[in-house]
Design a protein around this motif. Structure first.
Motif, PDB file in Angstrom:
ATOM      1  N   ASP A  83       0.818  -1.229   0.000  1.00 23.38           N
ATOM      2  CA  ASP A  83       0.000   0.000   0.000  1.00 23.38           C
ATOM      3  C   ASP A  83       0.843   1.267   0.000  1.00 23.38           C
ATOM      4  N   ASN A  84       1.846   1.268   0.905  1.00 24.78           N
ATOM      5  CA  ASN A  84       2.648   2.478   1.089  1.00 24.78           C
ATOM      6  C   ASN A  84       1.862   3.620   1.705  1.00 24.78           C
ATOM      7  N   ILE A  85       1.204   3.331   2.781  1.00 25.41           N
ATOM      8  CA  ILE A  85       0.567   4.402   3.546  1.00 25.41           C
ATOM      9  C   ILE A  85       1.667   5.159   4.296  1.00 25.41           C
ATOM     10  N   PRO A  86       1.371   6.323   4.784  1.00 26.61           N
ATOM     11  CA  PRO A  86       2.396   7.126   5.473  1.00 26.61           C
ATOM     12  C   PRO A  86       3.146   6.332   6.542  1.00 26.61           C
ATOM     13  N   LEU A  87       2.427   5.505   7.258  1.00 26.65           N
ATOM     14  CA  LEU A  87       3.055   4.697   8.304  1.00 26.65           C
ATOM     15  C   LEU A  87       4.302   3.979   7.811  1.00 26.65           C
ATOM     16  N   ALA A  88       4.289   3.551   6.554  1.00 24.35           N
ATOM     17  CA  ALA A  88       5.412   2.781   6.024  1.00 24.35           C
ATOM     18  C   ALA A  88       6.720   3.557   6.099  1.00 24.35           C
ATOM     19  N   SER A  89       6.644   4.861   6.035  1.00 24.48           N
ATOM     20  CA  SER A  89       7.880   5.634   6.131  1.00 24.48           C
ATOM     21  C   SER A  89       7.971   6.355   7.462  1.00 24.48           C
ATOM     22  N   GLN A  90       7.205   5.860   8.425  1.00 24.52           N
ATOM     23  CA  GLN A  90       7.276   6.430   9.763  1.00 24.52           C
ATOM     24  C   GLN A  90       7.589   5.335  10.768  1.00 24.52           C
ATOM     25  N   VAL A  91       8.351   4.369  10.331  1.00 23.12           N
ATOM     26  CA  VAL A  91       8.676   3.250  11.194  1.00 23.12           C
ATOM     27  C   VAL A  91      10.154   2.922  10.974  1.00 23.12           C
ATOM     28  N   ARG A  92      10.777   2.316  11.966  1.00 25.69           N
ATOM     29  CA  ARG A  92      12.154   1.882  11.793  1.00 25.69           C
ATOM     30  C   ARG A  92      12.221   0.388  11.919  1.00 25.69           C
ATOM     31  N   PRO A  93      12.865  -0.316  11.015  1.00 27.19           N
ATOM     32  CA  PRO A  93      13.371   0.233   9.759  1.00 27.19           C
ATOM     33  C   PRO A  93      12.228   0.648   8.836  1.00 27.19           C
ATOM     34  N   LEU A  94      12.553   1.526   7.920  1.00 26.62           N
ATOM     35  CA  LEU A  94      11.560   1.962   6.943  1.00 26.62           C
ATOM     36  C   LEU A  94      11.038   0.738   6.205  1.00 26.62           C
ATOM     37  N   LEU A  95       9.761   0.715   6.023  1.00 19.81           N
ATOM     38  CA  LEU A  95       9.142  -0.476   5.439  1.00 19.81           C
ATOM     39  C   LEU A  95       9.240  -0.538   3.914  1.00 19.81           C
ATOM     40  N   SER A  96       9.726  -1.653   3.439  1.00 20.97           N
ATOM     41  CA  SER A  96       9.672  -1.920   1.996  1.00 20.97           C
ATOM     42  C   SER A  96       8.249  -2.326   1.684  1.00 20.97           C
ATOM     43  N   THR A  97       7.758  -1.860   0.576  1.00 20.02           N
ATOM     44  CA  THR A  97       6.342  -2.125   0.310  1.00 20.02           C
ATOM     45  C   THR A  97       6.000  -1.942  -1.161  1.00 20.02           C
ATOM     46  N   VAL A  98       4.792  -2.305  -1.488  1.00 17.58           N
ATOM     47  CA  VAL A  98       4.292  -2.048  -2.831  1.00 17.58           C
ATOM     48  C   VAL A  98       3.605  -0.687  -2.775  1.00 17.58           C
ATOM     49  N   ALA A  99       4.119   0.237  -3.530  1.00 16.43           N
ATOM     50  CA  ALA A  99       3.531   1.576  -3.491  1.00 16.43           C
ATOM     51  C   ALA A  99       2.307   1.618  -4.393  1.00 16.43           C
ATOM     52  N   VAL A 100       1.162   1.710  -3.767  1.00 17.09           N
ATOM     53  CA  VAL A 100      -0.092   1.797  -4.508  1.00 17.09           C
ATOM     54  C   VAL A 100      -0.441   3.280  -4.653  1.00 17.09           C
ATOM     55  N   GLU A 105     -11.062   4.679 -22.265  1.00 17.93           N
ATOM     56  CA  GLU A 105     -10.594   3.589 -21.397  1.00 17.93           C
ATOM     57  C   GLU A 105     -11.481   3.541 -20.173  1.00 17.93           C
ATOM     58  N   ASP A 106     -12.303   2.542 -20.051  1.00 19.11           N
ATOM     59  CA  ASP A 106     -13.194   2.560 -18.900  1.00 19.11           C
ATOM     60  C   ASP A 106     -12.788   1.554 -17.830  1.00 19.11           C
ATOM     61  N   GLN A 107     -11.700   0.868 -18.093  1.00 16.12           N
ATOM     62  CA  GLN A 107     -11.223  -0.045 -17.068  1.00 16.12           C
ATOM     63  C   GLN A 107      -9.738   0.251 -16.914  1.00 16.12           C
ATOM     64  N   VAL A 108      -9.457   1.036 -15.923  1.00 13.53           N
ATOM     65  CA  VAL A 108      -8.098   1.532 -15.776  1.00 13.53           C
ATOM     66  C   VAL A 108      -7.322   0.744 -14.734  1.00 13.53           C
ATOM     67  N   VAL A 109      -6.193   0.217 -15.157  1.00 17.03           N
ATOM     68  CA  VAL A 109      -5.317  -0.471 -14.214  1.00 17.03           C
ATOM     69  C   VAL A 109      -4.078   0.393 -14.055  1.00 17.03           C
ATOM     70  N   LEU A 110      -3.980   1.014 -12.916  1.00 10.59           N
ATOM     71  CA  LEU A 110      -2.882   1.942 -12.666  1.00 10.59           C
ATOM     72  C   LEU A 110      -1.595   1.198 -12.290  1.00 10.59           C
ATOM     73  N   PRO A 111      -0.463   1.784 -12.598  1.00 11.20           N
ATOM     74  CA  PRO A 111       0.791   1.123 -12.231  1.00 11.20           C
ATOM     75  C   PRO A 111       1.082   1.262 -10.743  1.00 11.20           C
ATOM     76  N   TYR A 112       1.741   0.266 -10.219  1.00 15.10           N
ATOM     77  CA  TYR A 112       2.208   0.354  -8.844  1.00 15.10           C
ATOM     78  C   TYR A 112       3.725   0.328  -8.946  1.00 15.10           C
ATOM     79  N   ARG A 113       4.380   0.313  -7.826  1.00 17.59           N
ATOM     80  CA  ARG A 113       5.839   0.398  -7.844  1.00 17.59           C
ATOM     81  C   ARG A 113       6.355  -0.287  -6.590  1.00 17.59           C
TER      82      ARG A 113
END
Lengths: 342, 342
Positions: free
Chosen positions: B281-298, B322-330
């Motif tokens: 997800d990559n919610i803010p919490l992911a970068s407010q923790v130690r160690p910084l959380l590796s994650t799928v950035a949605v 385009e009515d069915q949009v699949v956005l990229p993640y990272r």
DNA sequence: CTGTTAGCGCCTTCAT
DNA sequence: ATGAAGGCGCTAACAG
């Protein structure tokens, strides 16, 4: 293509059920003055035709929209998201819907959104977190729509009803915790002092606590940020790397406090052994960090819920016993401070 | 007392300005067909009388409310709060307001709220995060109001437009990171497998990753929670205390992942040295923790923004490419995994 | 460019 | 208990 579903109205139902539209209106609105058999006829017709009442038409005719406007700084802040949940739950309970608007704490946006909400004929308005200026008052006073402030207040005479907590007192108590732990150099991580809702009163609480304990407020230990994690981190880092670094820090909100915890840790020190830290708000993050953050637990959900409940009273013209509600807060002493009780 | 402000209407303005209501309506709606002097007269009258257009009446007459309904699981989840911010920003840009409703992912609530929103004559509907059943489809198909799904999708034929990401693929890639780090025992912290939106697809991605790498899926290393921090903490703790404890964990969302990090740490082990952890997800919490959380950035904000933008196109009857949009993640590889690139 | 005239769909007296 | 009729405040043709 896509044949428009022709809207079916109360009139169609009336015809189908062989009654007048007045009668249909009565059963739709639960008016008891309808013979059971008639009611059943109507209900059947409604069912059969898939009738869906038009709330806009109803709103125009009845001058009630069962909708309340909510002007909020930023829904993506945990604090306001929680508060909004409280609002919406109570709203739902009383059959109101909420129109949500983010103001980013910008006065112009607040005013413009408030106007837009009033145009939409909301039955009530919840105004969160912004400073109330004369321009706000002019709008609020120029309408019959009740307005309740939540998580803010207006000191002016003839002020709006509000629901909040005692910011100064809470900030003072938080600082007191640190003082009682014996710290003599207590840092402060604040927000803009021009913010009359959070930034200033919480600073004032900090200052009063020091003064009442015969400690002098050293401006070098005061750092102002923007309430966000990173500004807390950076500010704390500065503080900790200065000479006469503080041995305790009071941050005016949890995000900054957690930033401070990590600043301490990244500097190779420990919380609370080397530096005690206390925050404010008690957002979920506070209990999702190590060490668990000691903080002032603000009843966020309740502020929203109580404000919404109060608003329903105004909308129903119930008698209000208390229109300025100061909710209790609580010190939640966890692991980022050493003192466990006060 | 409290003399009711008598509502002043377009008719009053017309009289005051010495024109017809049609003309007032024109200037209010920015219709260019008005002589400048006339416009000024009207504007002055409006100003003088403090006229505020009634959007409900306008809605009834024009059959447009410039309001969209948003059905969301729970605004107090960081994920949805962020998404809602994206929705509201774009809505504001196109002069729409949003009515927000929390469904708690309960089907009955979702249906009931959707009905209520349609009664309010919203111009469009954004449906977030719930499973789309036949009952949903029946409502959606029974109205001309455009409906766009966000952060969910409907596989059925003739399905609704949606905006989301490829859950399975993303989960697979996240698991792959762990596999490439050389782990052979990879734990899984999931949600209910009956959840067709998050719980199941992300599990599926995990499983596919293992299978494609010739690793067997060991049910003992799978723990299901409720997406919350504590359930992640507890589940991870169980996993780590079992024999053959995993040396890496994939959690299907960040809250659970952070819970897992703390579980590891509370057991006296280290992340990522002893256990690698990756979230989602990559919610803010992911970068407010130690160690910084590796994650799928949605792209949470973008999902909301794009869905709202798409909805405006439907509401304006623009052509949709385009009515069915699949956005990229990272993949956002931070410090809770050892691999820094893929 | 401006005014007239119908509604939009429903609620709400007021009669009956 | 039910029906008839007049708005609610505004938009949208249609004339002029």
């Amino acid at each position: 293509m896509g044949k428009r579903k022709e809207t079916i109205t109360i009139y169609d139902v009336a015809r189908e059920a062989g009654v007048s539209m007045a009668t249909v209106s009565r059963v739709v609105n639960g008016n008891p003055n309808v013979k059971p058999v008639t009611r059943k006829k109507v209900l059947d017709a409604i069912e059969r035709m898939g009738y869906r009442p038009n709330a806009v038409a109803r709103g125009l005719a009845s001058k009630k929209t069962t909708t309340v406007g909510v002007v909020i700084p930023d829904i993506s802040y945990a604090f306001f998201a929680e508060l909004t949940r409280g609002i919406e739950d109570i709203a739902k309970m009383y059959h109101y819907n909420i129109i949500l608007c983010n103001s980013d704490l910008k006065k112009e946006k607040e005013l413009q959104l408030t106007e837009a909400l009033l145009e939409k004929q909301v039955d009530g308005l919840l105004f969160l977190g912004g400073k109330v200026t004369d321009e706000h008052r002019e709008i609020f006073n120029g309408t019959d729509v009740p307005v309740v402030l939540a998580a803010t207040r207006d000191e002016a005479k003839n002020a709006r009803p509000f629901v909040t907590i005692d910011q100064v007192k809470a900030a003072k108590e938080a600082t007191d915790v640190l003082i009682r732990e014996g710290h003599e150099r207590i840092g402060f991580l604040g927000g803009p002092l021009t913010d009359p809702l959070i930034g200033y009163p919480r600073y004032q609480g900090y200052r009063e606590a020091l003064e009442e304990n015969g400690m002098s407020l050293d401006e070098d230990r005061v750092r102002l940020g923007n309430y966000r994690y990173h500004s807390g981190y950076d500010a704390a880092r500065e503080l900790l790397e200065s000479e006469q670094a503080p041995t305790a820090i009071f941050a005016v909100n949890d995000e900054m406090a957690v930033g401070a915890i990590h600043a301490v840790q990244d500097l190779g020190k420990r919380v609370p052994e080397d530096v005690s830290i206390i925050g404010f708000d008690n957002i979920p993050l506070a209990s999702q960090v190590r060490p668990l953050l000691s903080t002032v637990a603000v009843p966020m959900y309740d502020i929203g819920a109580v404000a919404m409940r109060l608003l329903t009273k105004y909308m129903n013209e119930e008698t209000i016993e208390e229109d300025q509600v100061v909710l209790p807060y609580r010190l939640e002493l966890r692991d980022s401070t050493r003192l466990k009780e006060i």
